[in-house]
Design an enzyme around this catalytic site. Sequence first.
Site, PDB file in Angstrom:
ATOM      1  N   ARG A  32      69.966  31.377  81.200  1.00 11.17           N
ATOM      2  CA  ARG A  32      71.036  33.012  81.762  1.00 11.17           C
ATOM      3  C   ARG A  32      71.638  33.006  80.847  1.00 11.17           C
ATOM      4  O   ARG A  32      72.042  34.144  80.880  1.00 11.17           O
ATOM      5  CB  ARG A  32      71.718  31.699  82.795  1.00 11.17           C
ATOM      6  CG  ARG A  32      71.059  31.763  84.319  1.00 11.17           C
ATOM      7  CD  ARG A  32      71.177  30.842  85.458  1.00 11.17           C
ATOM      8  NE  ARG A  32      70.826  29.518  85.253  1.00 11.17           N
ATOM      9  CZ  ARG A  32      71.051  28.247  85.364  1.00 11.17           C
ATOM     10  NH1 ARG A  32      71.725  28.527  86.846  1.00 11.17           N
ATOM     11  NH2 ARG A  32      71.264  27.271  85.233  1.00 11.17           N
ATOM     12  N   SER A  54      71.937  27.642  91.973  1.00  5.82           N
ATOM     13  CA  SER A  54      71.772  26.997  92.803  1.00  5.82           C
ATOM     14  C   SER A  54      73.444  26.873  93.395  1.00  5.82           C
ATOM     15  O   SER A  54      73.711  26.196  94.593  1.00  5.82           O
ATOM     16  CB  SER A  54      70.831  26.147  92.803  1.00  5.82           C
ATOM     17  OG  SER A  54      69.872  25.769  92.480  1.00  5.82           O
ATOM     18  N   HIS A  86      64.676  31.748  90.025  1.00  6.09           N
ATOM     19  CA  HIS A  86      64.081  31.330  89.951  1.00  6.09           C
ATOM     20  C   HIS A  86      63.311  31.543  90.138  1.00  6.09           C
ATOM     21  O   HIS A  86      61.580  31.842  89.489  1.00  6.09           O
ATOM     22  CB  HIS A  86      64.165  29.671  91.137  1.00  6.09           C
ATOM     23  CG  HIS A  86      65.241  28.365  90.655  1.00  6.09           C
ATOM     24  ND1 HIS A  86      66.052  28.644  91.995  1.00  6.09           N
ATOM     25  CD2 HIS A  86      65.516  28.191  90.105  1.00  6.09           C
ATOM     26  CE1 HIS A  86      66.508  27.992  91.107  1.00  6.09           C
ATOM     27  NE2 HIS A  86      66.437  27.440  89.803  1.00  6.09           N
ATOM     28  N   LYS A 134      70.382  11.941  91.599  1.00  2.41           N
ATOM     29  CA  LYS A 134      71.575  13.316  92.318  1.00  2.41           C
ATOM     30  C   LYS A 134      71.809  13.389  93.104  1.00  2.41           C
ATOM     31  O   LYS A 134      70.680  13.486  93.792  1.00  2.41           O
ATOM     32  CB  LYS A 134      70.938  14.543  91.690  1.00  2.41           C
ATOM     33  CG  LYS A 134      71.871  15.483  90.793  1.00  2.41           C
ATOM     34  CD  LYS A 134      71.413  16.239  89.728  1.00  2.41           C
ATOM     35  CE  LYS A 134      71.229  17.765  89.721  1.00  2.41           C
ATOM     36  NZ  LYS A 134      70.868  19.320  88.948  1.00  2.41           N
TER      37      LYS A 134
HETATM   38  P1  ADP Z   1      67.904  22.255  86.455  1.00  2.00           P
HETATM   39  O1  ADP Z   1      68.767  20.935  87.397  1.00  2.00           O
HETATM   40  O2  ADP Z   1      66.491  21.256  86.130  1.00  2.00           O
HETATM   41  O3  ADP Z   1      68.749  22.378  85.919  1.00  2.00           O
HETATM   42  P2  ADP Z   1      67.609  24.222  88.927  1.00  2.00           P
HETATM   43  O4  ADP Z   1      67.047  24.310  89.270  1.00  2.00           O
HETATM   44  O5  ADP Z   1      68.786  24.392  88.394  1.00  2.00           O
HETATM   45  O6  ADP Z   1      67.681  22.591  88.235  1.00  2.00           O
HETATM   46  O7  ADP Z   1      66.999  25.532  87.628  1.00  2.00           O
HETATM   47  C1  ADP Z   1      65.545  25.020  87.040  1.00  2.00           C
HETATM   48  C2  ADP Z   1      65.101  26.265  85.763  1.00  2.00           C
HETATM   49  O8  ADP Z   1      65.327  27.393  86.768  1.00  2.00           O
HETATM   50  C3  ADP Z   1      66.622  26.146  85.028  1.00  2.00           C
HETATM   51  O9  ADP Z   1      65.392  26.175  84.241  1.00  2.00           O
HETATM   52  C4  ADP Z   1      67.132  27.111  84.585  1.00  2.00           C
HETATM   53  O10 ADP Z   1      67.875  27.440  83.500  1.00  2.00           O
HETATM   54  C5  ADP Z   1      66.461  28.579  85.424  1.00  2.00           C
HETATM   55  N1  ADP Z   1      67.065  28.923  86.216  1.00  2.00           N
HETATM   56  C6  ADP Z   1      67.949  28.700  87.703  1.00  2.00           C
HETATM   57  N2  ADP Z   1      68.930  29.831  87.531  1.00  2.00           N
HETATM   58  C7  ADP Z   1      68.141  30.678  87.051  1.00  2.00           C
HETATM   59  C8  ADP Z   1      68.462  32.419  87.126  1.00  2.00           C
HETATM   60  N3  ADP Z   1      69.440  32.519  87.763  1.00  2.00           N
HETATM   61  N4  ADP Z   1      67.814  32.737  86.619  1.00  2.00           N
HETATM   62  C9  ADP Z   1      66.397  32.042  85.451  1.00  2.00           C
HETATM   63  N5  ADP Z   1      66.755  30.921  85.341  1.00  2.00           N
HETATM   64  C10 ADP Z   1      67.217  30.248  86.511  1.00  2.00           C
END
Ligand code: ADP
Length: 162
Positions: free
Chosen positions: A90, A128, A17, A41
């Site tokens: 990703r 996450s 992130h 959620k």
């Molecule tokens: P959501 O529940 O909306 O998917 P996340 O917090 O998991 O929320 O992810 C938010 C954004 O960050 C999404 O666009 C996700 O693809 C991106 N993201 C999550 N992990 C990574 C990573 N390791 N590298 C790049 N982008 C990421």
Amino acid sequence: MRTAIYPGSFDPATFGHLDIIRRSSKLFDHLIVAVLNNSAKKSLFSVEERVSMLKMLTADYSNVSVDSFEGLLVDYARRMEAGFLVRGLRAVSDFEYELQIAQTNHVECPGIDTIFLTTSLNYSYLSSTIVREFASYGGDIRQFVPAEIIPLIYGKYNIDKE
Ligand code: ADP
């Protein structure tokens, strides 16, 4: 003024992130990192905790602010007068879902475009969910998240680890 929103759960924020935040902060005048308040959620951290962690982790970026929102992302984007949404991609597995959401958002609100940034290779495996899994078993998460938030994550699992 080009304002973009980077929405997500950020439960917790990872180096993946932060990499997207760093890179997209250079593309826009103002980047709003927006934590989705989704009561349906179950999350490890409360929205307030996630916002406060993200504020700490982005303190060095003068054009990045952190907020939370409920309801439809496009409605929030309209309220914030943002013309862009940022999402990270990703793997191919992210693509289908993200494309569908982006297209729906565009139909709902043609003035808003979604910008995708591909993940840096070294974080492509990172999510996450992985961080929570590892941390819950006392695994080493130093490669996944910034040092400042590690004790907060272990704390959620009552793990006392240096
Ligand atoms: P959501 O529940 O909306 O998917 P996340 O917090 O998991 O929320 O992810 C938010 C954004 O960050 C999404 O666009 C996700 O693809 C991106 N993201 C999550 N992990 C990574 C990573 N390791 N590298 C790049 N982008 C990421």
